[in-house]
Write a protein that holds these residues in place. Structure first.
Motif, PDB file in Angstrom:
ATOM      1  N   SER A 348      36.466  45.864  40.049  1.00 28.21           N
ATOM      2  CA  SER A 348      36.107  45.253  38.785  1.00 28.21           C
ATOM      3  C   SER A 348      35.459  46.298  37.891  1.00 28.21           C
ATOM      4  O   SER A 348      34.757  47.184  38.381  1.00 28.21           O
ATOM      5  CB  SER A 348      35.106  44.139  39.136  1.00 28.21           C
ATOM      6  N   GLN A 349      35.718  46.208  36.588  1.00 33.69           N
ATOM      7  CA  GLN A 349      35.038  47.132  35.690  1.00 33.69           C
ATOM      8  C   GLN A 349      34.976  46.570  34.285  1.00 33.69           C
ATOM      9  O   GLN A 349      35.851  45.789  33.884  1.00 33.69           O
ATOM     10  CB  GLN A 349      35.683  48.502  35.773  1.00 33.69           C
ATOM     11  N   VAL A 350      33.925  46.961  33.572  1.00 33.81           N
ATOM     12  CA  VAL A 350      33.809  46.556  32.175  1.00 33.81           C
ATOM     13  C   VAL A 350      34.803  47.412  31.400  1.00 33.81           C
ATOM     14  O   VAL A 350      34.815  48.628  31.548  1.00 33.81           O
ATOM     15  CB  VAL A 350      32.376  46.810  31.645  1.00 33.81           C
ATOM     16  N   CYS A 351      35.660  46.781  30.591  1.00 32.40           N
ATOM     17  CA  CYS A 351      36.636  47.615  29.890  1.00 32.40           C
ATOM     18  C   CYS A 351      36.493  47.528  28.376  1.00 32.40           C
ATOM     19  O   CYS A 351      37.107  48.319  27.658  1.00 32.40           O
ATOM     20  CB  CYS A 351      38.047  47.309  30.346  1.00 32.40           C
ATOM     21  N   ASP A 355      29.122  43.560  20.440  1.00 36.73           N
ATOM     22  CA  ASP A 355      27.909  42.748  20.243  1.00 36.73           C
ATOM     23  C   ASP A 355      27.346  42.287  21.602  1.00 36.73           C
ATOM     24  O   ASP A 355      26.966  43.099  22.402  1.00 36.73           O
ATOM     25  CB  ASP A 355      28.182  41.543  19.328  1.00 36.73           C
ATOM     26  N   ASN A 356      27.412  40.951  21.840  1.00 32.09           N
ATOM     27  CA  ASN A 356      26.891  40.412  23.107  1.00 32.09           C
ATOM     28  C   ASN A 356      27.996  40.202  24.140  1.00 32.09           C
ATOM     29  O   ASN A 356      27.731  39.692  25.219  1.00 32.09           O
ATOM     30  CB  ASN A 356      26.239  39.045  22.873  1.00 32.09           C
ATOM     31  N   TYR A 357      29.203  40.538  23.790  1.00 30.80           N
ATOM     32  CA  TYR A 357      30.347  40.221  24.659  1.00 30.80           C
ATOM     33  C   TYR A 357      30.674  41.353  25.625  1.00 30.80           C
ATOM     34  O   TYR A 357      30.647  42.530  25.251  1.00 30.80           O
ATOM     35  CB  TYR A 357      31.584  39.931  23.821  1.00 30.80           C
ATOM     36  N   ILE A 358      31.045  40.957  26.830  1.00 31.60           N
ATOM     37  CA  ILE A 358      31.452  41.920  27.855  1.00 31.60           C
ATOM     38  C   ILE A 358      32.820  41.481  28.387  1.00 31.60           C
ATOM     39  O   ILE A 358      32.954  40.365  28.905  1.00 31.60           O
ATOM     40  CB  ILE A 358      30.447  41.937  29.035  1.00 31.60           C
ATOM     41  N   GLN A 359      33.809  42.342  28.232  1.00 30.94           N
ATOM     42  CA  GLN A 359      35.146  42.021  28.748  1.00 30.94           C
ATOM     43  C   GLN A 359      35.312  42.724  30.097  1.00 30.94           C
ATOM     44  O   GLN A 359      35.194  43.942  30.187  1.00 30.94           O
ATOM     45  CB  GLN A 359      36.186  42.524  27.733  1.00 30.94           C
ATOM     46  N   VAL A 360      35.550  41.928  31.147  1.00 37.11           N
ATOM     47  CA  VAL A 360      35.657  42.509  32.493  1.00 37.11           C
ATOM     48  C   VAL A 360      37.068  42.303  33.031  1.00 37.11           C
ATOM     49  O   VAL A 360      37.658  41.224  32.884  1.00 37.11           O
ATOM     50  CB  VAL A 360      34.632  41.862  33.466  1.00 37.11           C
ATOM     51  N   ARG A 361      37.574  43.344  33.670  1.00 34.57           N
ATOM     52  CA  ARG A 361      38.907  43.271  34.274  1.00 34.57           C
ATOM     53  C   ARG A 361      38.754  43.455  35.778  1.00 34.57           C
ATOM     54  O   ARG A 361      38.021  44.343  36.226  1.00 34.57           O
ATOM     55  CB  ARG A 361      39.742  44.407  33.684  1.00 34.57           C
ATOM     56  N   VAL A 362      39.415  42.603  36.541  1.00 34.80           N
ATOM     57  CA  VAL A 362      39.372  42.736  37.998  1.00 34.80           C
ATOM     58  C   VAL A 362      40.806  42.947  38.490  1.00 34.80           C
ATOM     59  O   VAL A 362      41.708  42.175  38.159  1.00 34.80           O
ATOM     60  CB  VAL A 362      38.770  41.479  38.687  1.00 34.80           C
ATOM     61  N   HIS A 363      40.972  44.001  39.249  1.00 36.02           N
ATOM     62  CA  HIS A 363      42.286  44.334  39.783  1.00 36.02           C
ATOM     63  C   HIS A 363      42.272  43.985  41.266  1.00 36.02           C
ATOM     64  O   HIS A 363      41.335  44.326  41.972  1.00 36.02           O
ATOM     65  CB  HIS A 363      42.505  45.840  39.551  1.00 36.02           C
ATOM     66  N   SER A 364      43.292  43.279  41.708  1.00 36.83           N
ATOM     67  CA  SER A 364      43.282  42.865  43.112  1.00 36.83           C
ATOM     68  C   SER A 364      44.495  43.441  43.838  1.00 36.83           C
ATOM     69  O   SER A 364      45.627  43.357  43.362  1.00 36.83           O
ATOM     70  CB  SER A 364      43.240  41.333  43.151  1.00 36.83           C
ATOM     71  N   GLU A 365      44.220  44.044  44.977  1.00 36.72           N
ATOM     72  CA  GLU A 365      45.285  44.647  45.794  1.00 36.72           C
ATOM     73  C   GLU A 365      45.162  44.131  47.213  1.00 36.72           C
ATOM     74  O   GLU A 365      44.051  43.839  47.665  1.00 36.72           O
ATOM     75  CB  GLU A 365      45.098  46.162  45.877  1.00 36.72           C
ATOM     76  N   VAL A 366      46.289  44.075  47.907  1.00 38.88           N
ATOM     77  CA  VAL A 366      46.197  43.703  49.328  1.00 38.88           C
ATOM     78  C   VAL A 366      46.901  44.734  50.192  1.00 38.88           C
ATOM     79  O   VAL A 366      47.789  45.461  49.726  1.00 38.88           O
ATOM     80  CB  VAL A 366      46.834  42.321  49.629  1.00 38.88           C
ATOM     81  N   SER A 367      46.489  44.797  51.432  1.00 37.45           N
ATOM     82  CA  SER A 367      47.262  45.546  52.415  1.00 37.45           C
ATOM     83  C   SER A 367      47.210  44.743  53.698  1.00 37.45           C
ATOM     84  O   SER A 367      46.251  44.003  53.940  1.00 37.45           O
ATOM     85  CB  SER A 367      46.683  46.944  52.615  1.00 37.45           C
ATOM     86  N   SER A 368      48.285  44.872  54.482  1.00 40.50           N
ATOM     87  CA  SER A 368      48.260  44.146  55.753  1.00 40.50           C
ATOM     88  C   SER A 368      47.429  44.968  56.739  1.00 40.50           C
ATOM     89  O   SER A 368      47.184  46.153  56.506  1.00 40.50           O
ATOM     90  CB  SER A 368      49.672  43.927  56.271  1.00 40.50           C
ATOM     91  N   LEU A 369      47.037  44.332  57.829  1.00 35.71           N
ATOM     92  CA  LEU A 369      46.133  45.023  58.756  1.00 35.71           C
ATOM     93  C   LEU A 369      46.784  46.254  59.382  1.00 35.71           C
ATOM     94  O   LEU A 369      46.121  47.220  59.708  1.00 35.71           O
ATOM     95  CB  LEU A 369      45.687  44.056  59.856  1.00 35.71           C
ATOM     96  N   ASP A 370      48.134  46.190  59.535  1.00 31.85           N
ATOM     97  CA  ASP A 370      48.775  47.333  60.193  1.00 31.85           C
ATOM     98  C   ASP A 370      49.471  48.295  59.228  1.00 31.85           C
ATOM     99  O   ASP A 370      50.198  49.173  59.631  1.00 31.85           O
ATOM    100  CB  ASP A 370      49.762  46.856  61.272  1.00 31.85           C
ATOM    101  N   SER A 371      49.265  48.083  57.911  1.00 32.93           N
ATOM    102  CA  SER A 371      49.896  49.036  56.985  1.00 32.93           C
ATOM    103  C   SER A 371      48.860  49.548  56.010  1.00 32.93           C
ATOM    104  O   SER A 371      47.960  48.836  55.601  1.00 32.93           O
ATOM    105  CB  SER A 371      51.051  48.345  56.252  1.00 32.93           C
ATOM    106  N   ARG A 372      49.025  50.800  55.631  1.00 31.83           N
ATOM    107  CA  ARG A 372      48.048  51.383  54.708  1.00 31.83           C
ATOM    108  C   ARG A 372      48.461  51.134  53.262  1.00 31.83           C
ATOM    109  O   ARG A 372      47.725  51.420  52.330  1.00 31.83           O
ATOM    110  CB  ARG A 372      47.979  52.901  54.931  1.00 31.83           C
ATOM    111  N   GLU A 373      49.684  50.642  53.089  1.00 32.59           N
ATOM    112  CA  GLU A 373      50.228  50.501  51.729  1.00 32.59           C
ATOM    113  C   GLU A 373      49.506  49.381  50.958  1.00 32.59           C
ATOM    114  O   GLU A 373      49.376  48.266  51.464  1.00 32.59           O
ATOM    115  CB  GLU A 373      51.706  50.148  51.833  1.00 32.59           C
TER     116      GLU A 373
END
Ligand SMILES: CCCCCC(=O)SCCNC(=O)CCNC(=O)[C@H](O)C(C)(C)COP(=O)(O)OP(=O)(O)OC[C@H]1O[C@@H](n2cnc3c(N)ncnc32)[C@H](O)[C@@H]1OP(=O)(O)O
Length: 428
Positions: A348-351, A355-373
């Motif tokens: 997650s990061q502020v992008c 003023d008082n507003y904060i726009q945050v973007r969250v990037h979600s990735e997965v990998s299986s337990l037996d793969s590094r990809e």
């Protein structure tokens, strides 16, 4: 059992509660997931999940070859009301309450996701089959707008929802939330997609016929929403260069960070009251246990949203230095399903800030337990508001500059400018 509202619906004019339909008995929130389980015929224990999926294969023959053979439905066919009795059920309240005695917004995201799916099953209900041959999944959270009312954990919440537009295999669902004598507190638009009984290929949904002017407007808005989504994704910065106006913004930001004492493009300094974008990052890791599965044995979209939201809130909180309030959730695209057993990496990061507003973007990735990809499954966009003015954010690299512009585009697409109010405590 899942013919819950049939016969109970009356075509009334109760617009004060956000819908023209009235229903005699709202469902309890627990019944939503129970009904989904019945409709899909899912296993209640993980040990039986393979067998339950095998049984669903048999439903394949009930899927039509074309949408034309499916009877059209009306908006009221899918209309449901759901009660979250926080006021009267202290045990339930504990699941929703924050330490500041407000309602956990992450929990509300989970409820909206389940409700959206149930609404779609109501729309596609086929009397000849007990279980539905459709697998309905969330593809997009188009928008969630908060209204200016506080969410109290001591008062009941009511949700309403119905299908507002359909394509061939996709459906747009409008949902609302009410509190305090049923004042509207939230407006949500989701897009759901119908898949075959094993969730492997597309499946047609029943057409939708608007019954009156108001419904025609909603339906037309659904069409416009589709075009807007296509336009937004065609102009994505992942595909095309920024506009000349946007390029100027980035160059201005770059010039502002050059050290005036050196004649160099390399020495960068941060202006006062500013933060480098790279210093706003927060990351988390979750193991996707079977407990978080949805009725199709994939990870429940609502769980992913809750996790992403809570990380985004923490990011906004540590950045802004005061308690932030969510105002808009925007354009959450579920690109790929998350398998049970995956490792879920959220970053997650502020992008963008203004003023008082904060726009945050969250990037979600997965990998299986037996793969590094690693594979991207979602990108989440949240707009928060802080009690005081927040620092400006500065990108250092070209990639970060694109994140900044994308954040700005999302910020600008916010439909209602919200002004900060003290009685607006919506927290994780
Ligand atoms: C308790 C139960 C809860 C269950 C809910 C969940 O948890 S669900 C869990 C979270 N969600 C997921 O896991 C879904 C992950 N995503 C996917 O599996 C896939 O992206 C998908 C199957 C949804 C879509 O795949 P594809 O895009 O390849 O499919 P396809 O091109 O055939 O598009 C299918 C329909 O979706 C529409 N569609 C696709 N992307 C879209 C977008 N960004 N915005 C709007 N609509 C979109 C298309 O127009 C089409 O509708 P038309 O045919 O009308 O033109």
């Amino acid at each position: 059992l899942w013919t819950l509202n049939k016969g109970l619906l009356t075509h009334g004019r109760g617009l004060s509660q956000g819908s023209q339909y009235k229903i005699s008995e709202p469902l309890h929130i627990h019944q939503v997931r129970d009904k989904l389980r019945e409709i899909v015929g899912v296993s209640t224990v993980w040990r039986d999940h393979v067998k339950a999926m095998e049984e669903r294969k048999l439903l394949h023959s009930f899927l039509p070859k074309s949408q034309k053979v499916l009877p059209p439905r009306k908006m009221r066919d899918s209309y449901i009301e759901v009660l979250l009795p926080l006021g009267t059920d202290p045990e339930l309240r504990d699941k929703y309450v924050t330490v500041q005695n407000t309602v956990r917004f992450g929990r509300i995201l989970e409820d909206l996701d389940s409700l959206g799916v149930l609404v779609c099953y109501m729309h596609n209900h086929n009397h000849s089959t007990k279980m539905s041959p459709l697998s309905i999944v969330t593809v997009l959270v188009d928008k969630i707008d908060m209204c200016k009312h506080s969410l109290s954990p001591e008062q009941d919440i009511k949700f309403t929802g119905h299908v507002s537009w359909v394509g061939n295999t996709s459906m747009e669902v409008k949902m609302k939330m009410f509190q305090e004598k049923y004042w509207p507190v939230l407006d949500a638009t989701f897009v759901m997609v119908a898949r075959d009984s094993e969730n492997k290929g597309p499946a047609f949904v029943n057409p939708l016929i608007p019954e009156n002017k108001e419904e025609e407007e909603l339906f037309k808005q659904g069409e416009l929403n589709k075009s807007r989504r296509i336009a937004f994704s065609t102009s994505s910065l992942l595909k095309v260069a920024p506009s000349s106006e946007e390029r100027n913004i980035i160059h201005e930001l770059f010039l502002t960070t050059l050290d005036p004492k050196t004649i160099s493009f390399q020495s960068r300094i941060l202006p006062p009251k500013a933060v480098w974008m790279e210093d706003t990052k927060l990351k988390s890791l979750d193991i996707c246990h079977p407990q978080e599965r949805n009725v199709f044995n994939r990870i429940f979209g609502g769980f992913l949203m809750r996790k992403a939201y809570e990380l985004a809130w923490a990011t906004a909180c540590s950045f802004g230095g005061s308690r932030p309030y969510v105002v808009t959730v925007d354009d959450i695209m579920f690109q790929k399903p998350v398998e049970v057993g995956s490792l879920l990496f959220l970053s997650s990061q502020v992008c963008f800030t203004q003023d008082n507003y904060i726009q945050v973007r969250v990037h979600s990735e997965v990998s299986s337990l037996d793969s590094r990809e690693h594979m991207t499954t979602n990108v989440f966009h949240f707009t928060f508001m802080s009690e005081k003015e927040v620092p400006l954010i500065f990108p250092k690299t070209y990639g970060e500059s694109m994140l900044y512009l994308d954040g700005q585009r999302h910020f600008k697409s916010m439909s209602t400018p919200v002004t900060l109010k003290k009685d607006y405590p919506v927290e994780p």
